[in-house]
Enzyme design. Structure first.
Site, PDB file in Angstrom:
ATOM      1  N   TRP A 180       2.331 -35.565  26.333  1.00 12.66           N
ATOM      2  CA  TRP A 180       1.622 -35.855  25.092  1.00 12.66           C
ATOM      3  C   TRP A 180       1.260 -34.546  24.391  1.00 12.66           C
ATOM      4  CZ3 TRP A 180      -3.776 -35.193  23.856  1.00 12.66           C
ATOM      5  CH2 TRP A 180      -4.127 -35.747  22.613  1.00 12.66           C
ATOM      6  N   ASP A 184      -4.725 -45.918   8.665  1.00 11.72           N
ATOM      7  CA  ASP A 184      -4.424 -45.890  10.103  1.00 11.72           C
ATOM      8  C   ASP A 184      -5.433 -46.762  10.844  1.00 11.72           C
ATOM      9  OD1 ASP A 184      -3.927 -44.566  12.893  1.00 11.72           O
ATOM     10  OD2 ASP A 184      -2.401 -43.636  11.641  1.00 11.72           O
ATOM     11  N   ASN A 194       0.250 -47.239  22.466  1.00 11.92           N
ATOM     12  CA  ASN A 194      -0.497 -46.132  23.064  1.00 11.92           C
ATOM     13  C   ASN A 194      -0.685 -46.165  24.571  1.00 11.92           C
ATOM     14  OD1 ASN A 194      -1.279 -44.245  20.900  1.00 11.92           O
ATOM     15  ND2 ASN A 194      -2.096 -46.104  19.975  1.00 11.92           N
ATOM     16  N   ASP A 242       1.592 -36.273  18.218  1.00 14.51           N
ATOM     17  CA  ASP A 242       0.197 -36.175  17.768  1.00 14.51           C
ATOM     18  C   ASP A 242      -0.215 -34.723  17.585  1.00 14.51           C
ATOM     19  OD1 ASP A 242      -0.499 -38.783  17.420  1.00 14.51           O
ATOM     20  OD2 ASP A 242      -1.344 -39.063  19.418  1.00 14.51           O
ATOM     21  N   TRP A 272       3.954 -48.474  13.379  1.00  9.62           N
ATOM     22  CA  TRP A 272       3.961 -49.327  14.589  1.00  9.62           C
ATOM     23  C   TRP A 272       3.676 -48.431  15.794  1.00  9.62           C
ATOM     24  CZ3 TRP A 272       6.220 -54.535  14.874  1.00  9.62           C
ATOM     25  CH2 TRP A 272       6.276 -55.036  16.181  1.00  9.62           C
ATOM     26  N   ASP A 273       2.444 -48.522  16.281  1.00  7.35           N
ATOM     27  CA  ASP A 273       2.008 -47.621  17.360  1.00  7.35           C
ATOM     28  C   ASP A 273       2.121 -48.318  18.714  1.00  7.35           C
ATOM     29  OD1 ASP A 273       0.943 -45.348  18.507  1.00  7.35           O
ATOM     30  OD2 ASP A 273      -0.895 -45.357  17.314  1.00  7.35           O
TER      31      ASP A 273
HETATM   32  C1  DGJ Z   1      -1.917 -42.596  18.182  1.00  8.72           C
HETATM   33  C2  DGJ Z   1      -1.099 -42.097  17.030  1.00  8.72           C
HETATM   34  O1  DGJ Z   1      -0.143 -41.204  17.468  1.00  8.72           O
HETATM   35  C3  DGJ Z   1      -2.027 -41.490  15.998  1.00  8.72           C
HETATM   36  O2  DGJ Z   1      -1.287 -40.942  14.937  1.00  8.72           O
HETATM   37  C4  DGJ Z   1      -2.989 -42.524  15.508  1.00  8.72           C
HETATM   38  O3  DGJ Z   1      -2.288 -43.528  14.824  1.00  8.72           O
HETATM   39  C5  DGJ Z   1      -3.751 -43.118  16.677  1.00  8.72           C
HETATM   40  N1  DGJ Z   1      -2.870 -43.568  17.713  1.00  8.72           N
HETATM   41  C6  DGJ Z   1      -4.629 -44.258  16.234  1.00  8.72           C
HETATM   42  O4  DGJ Z   1      -5.246 -44.881  17.254  1.00  8.72           O
END
Ligand code: DGJ
Length: 610
Positions: free
Chosen positions: A184, A351, A466, A534, A463-464
């Site tokens: 990351w 966002d 995580n 990020d 479209w995230d």
């Molecule tokens: C992770 C993304 O990479 C960021 O740009 C942002 O959208 C955050 N999530 C929001 O929670």
């Protein structure tokens, strides 16, 4: 292709032999000169049959290798029949040349050009239990060949335990491997080292192509550089767990494979059912890494990216995340949008933080309706006012996820992926995975995104995704089919993305997974741009974009100018440096325009015009 040749022949028993892949050769009636089979069995080698005592499958370059018949290198296909038998021997039965390229059911793949030809080679199991089909499509202009495999089951039940998209044997030689490991905020760092004996594996087991390792690597002549020297590139049109593995024998022969990661994988086929591997991409250049870049950029831009945004200039966007994090509301966003419009920005992206009762990262994923306090009138008035400024309006979503504190979880606790044993599922950023192997879950996501997109003029969606997958289990699958979970998850994801593309063809989709955790050719089939990382630091971003550029053209890499000190590294860089870095991707901004000093506002406008 225009600059490469690929030669397959058959051995005495009809196994596919891989003779050559490299710079273009002149056509000849026979290429037997390239084949020097080891006719004499070595001390303890196993013969392919009693009639061919000198022929050992372990000693010949093969087009695709099954296990258990004396080839002890990495297997490309591992199957188990209804009796539990794992011994298979596939020999040639038919070949076809198609003046086209078929779609792969359920999986994204490269689009053909007018002149794309496909070669299908069928190999039949000697006991008539299955057909192995190897499929090759040729993209001459980009020196690209795509390869994939299919298993057609002819008996009552068959278990596929491994089916690599392709396998490639090279004879002796020294090679370097160039791969793109990372983490990351440091994705796809170029890493080159000499290949050594034994097995080298680059993979993901996370259910996403991942930050750790990209499904892209190169085999390069040790003397090759950015501009010259033999280089081969390999990639996969897939976003789930993959394995890229290279085995170098003690005779320095190389076997190289790329496909779905076989760890934990199995797939049951009933009679006449087919299993399709994802598509692999192979490219050759004698012009070093930049030759590969030219091939891959042309191929991706022409055959992977699709839809109305394929050739269109992308809007210069402003994204609300680093300026506001979760602290967004109608008034504030509109004010920032006005300031951004004055600077020449063309798209405002709202966002995270706009939905459910999301005020931090502990709640609401799954509840895709506007936050009642922050957007009491919904998104429409905001989007319309932003449109009136001459800007498009875009929105962030993370559709594959669920939070315990959500309406969705209260209504469907069983949609959260977890083990039935009572083990608590592992959280990641306070969130859990939705079970995309189930149709009703995919339908819910399609409906809620459909409703959201109809609720306001939304021209763009980020479209995230995580977190990685864990606690893999679906109550929707019988116990013997649980090994299908990860691949079925991908198929569910692709079905939702297909739905969104079909229902909102004009929508500009930007992929994202905690930055660049899912930057792969499959996601690029749906989202012509992907948030690269990020890490928005103007200096470190250069290494990330340079690595990504080995296979992805600049038009696919989301790149933003953010404020200083940088939020990830606390580094100060000049506005010019940040722009000069971001301008090598899809330019955007991620800062509060109201906080810019007057001279910064002036400096920003020039480059946006440029
Ligand atoms: C992770 C993304 O990479 C960021 O740009 C942002 O959208 C955050 N999530 C929001 O929670």
């Amino acid at each position: 292709t225009e600059n490469s040749s690929y030669i397959i022949v058959l051995d005495a028993l009809g196994h596919g032999l891989h003779l050559y892949y490299g710079g273009q050769l002149e056509h000849r009636e026979s290429f037997e000169n390239l084949y020097s089979p080891m006719e004499l069995g070595q001390g303890c080698s196993i013969s392919a049959s009693k009639d061919t005592p000198g022929l050992s499958l372990n000693n010949i370059p093969r087009e695709y290798g099954e296990i258990s018949r004396g080839d002890y290198r990495l297997g490309s296909v591992e199957l188990q029949d209804i009796q539990g038998d794992q011994a298979w021997d596939f020999t040639f039965s038919e070949a076809r040349i198609l003046q086209d390229k078929k779609e792969i059911p359920g999986l994204p793949s490269a689009l053909p050009a007018q002149d794309t030809q496909t070669l299908e080679l069928d190999f039949k199991d000697l006991a008539n239990r299955a057909v192995l089909r190897l499929v090759y499509s040729v993209f001459p202009e980009w020196d690209v060949i795509t390869r994939r495999a299919e298993i057609h089951n002819l008996q009552d039940r068959l278990t596929v335990k491994n089916l690599m998209s392709f396998s490639l044997d090279f004879s002796q030689g020294s090679w370097d491997i160039t791969s793109l490991p990372g983490r990351w905020i440091a994705e796809r760092q170029i890493h080159r080292r000499p290949l050594q004996q034994g097995i080298t594996e680059m993979n993901s087991r996370r259910g996403i192509s991942s930050h750790d390792c990209s499904p892209f690597f190169m085999l390069q002549h040790p003397g090759s550089s950015e501009h010259q020297g033999e280089s081969y590139a390999f990639s996969l049109v897939y976003s789930g767990s993959f394995s890229a593995r290279i085995e170098q024998s003690n005779r320095e022969e190389i076997r190289l494979q790329l496909g779905i990661n076989p760890q934990g994988f199995s797939w049951e086929l009933k009679k006449n059912q087919i299993f399709h591997s994802p598509e692999g991409v192979l490219s050759y250049s004698s012009e070093g890494s930049n030759g590969i870049r030219r091939n891959m950029h042309g191929f991706v831009q022409n055959h992977i990216i699709r839809g109305p945004w394929q050739w269109k200039d992308r809007p210069v966007l402003i994204n609300s995340w680093e300026a506001n994090y979760f602290d967004v509301n109608e008034k504030k966003i509109l004010k920032q949008a006005k300031q951004a419009a004055d600077l020449g920005m063309e798209l405002y992206v709202l966002d995270d933080g706009w939905f459910g009762h999301r005020d931090d990262d502990t709640s609401s994923l799954g509840d895709w309706f506007p936050h009642a306090k922050k957007f009491p009138r919904g998104l429409k008035p905001l989007a319309e006012k932003i449109n009136a400024l001459g800007m498009d309006f875009g929105i962030w979503v993370e559709p594959e996820m669920i939070c315990l504190d959500s309406k969705l979880y209260r209504e469907h606790p069983d949609w959260l992926v977890q083990s039935p044993s009572g083990l608590e599922p592992c959280p990641g950023r306070n969130q859990y995975i939705l079970d995309l192997t189930r149709e009703e879950v995919c339908d819910y996501i399609k409906d809620s995104l459909g409703t959201l997109l109809k609720s306001a003029p939304i021209g763009y969606m980020k479209w995230d995704m995580n977190r990685s997958l864990s606690d893999l289990y679906s109550p929707g699958l019988p116990p013997e089919n649980q090994g299908e979970f990860q691949h079925r998850y991908q198929l569910g994801l692709y079905s939702i993305l297909e739905y969104v593309s079909a229902h909102c063809p004009e929508l500009l989709l930007e992929g994202c997974a905690s930055g660049g955790g899912r930057f792969d050719l499959a996601m690029l089939c749906y989202s012509p741009q992907i948030w690269t990382s990020d890490n928005s630091d103007g200096f470190e971003r250069q290494a990330i974009q340079r690595g990504t550029s080995l296979f992805a053209p600049p038009s696919t890499m989301g790149a933003h100018v953010s404020s200083v000190p940088n939020h990830q590294l606390l580094r100060q860089t000049t506005l010019e440096t940040r722009f000069n870095t971001a301008a090598f991707g899809v330019l955007g901004y991620e800062l509060d325009p109201g906080k810019l000093r007057p001279w910064e506002k002036k400096v920003i406008q020039g480059p946006i015009k440029l």
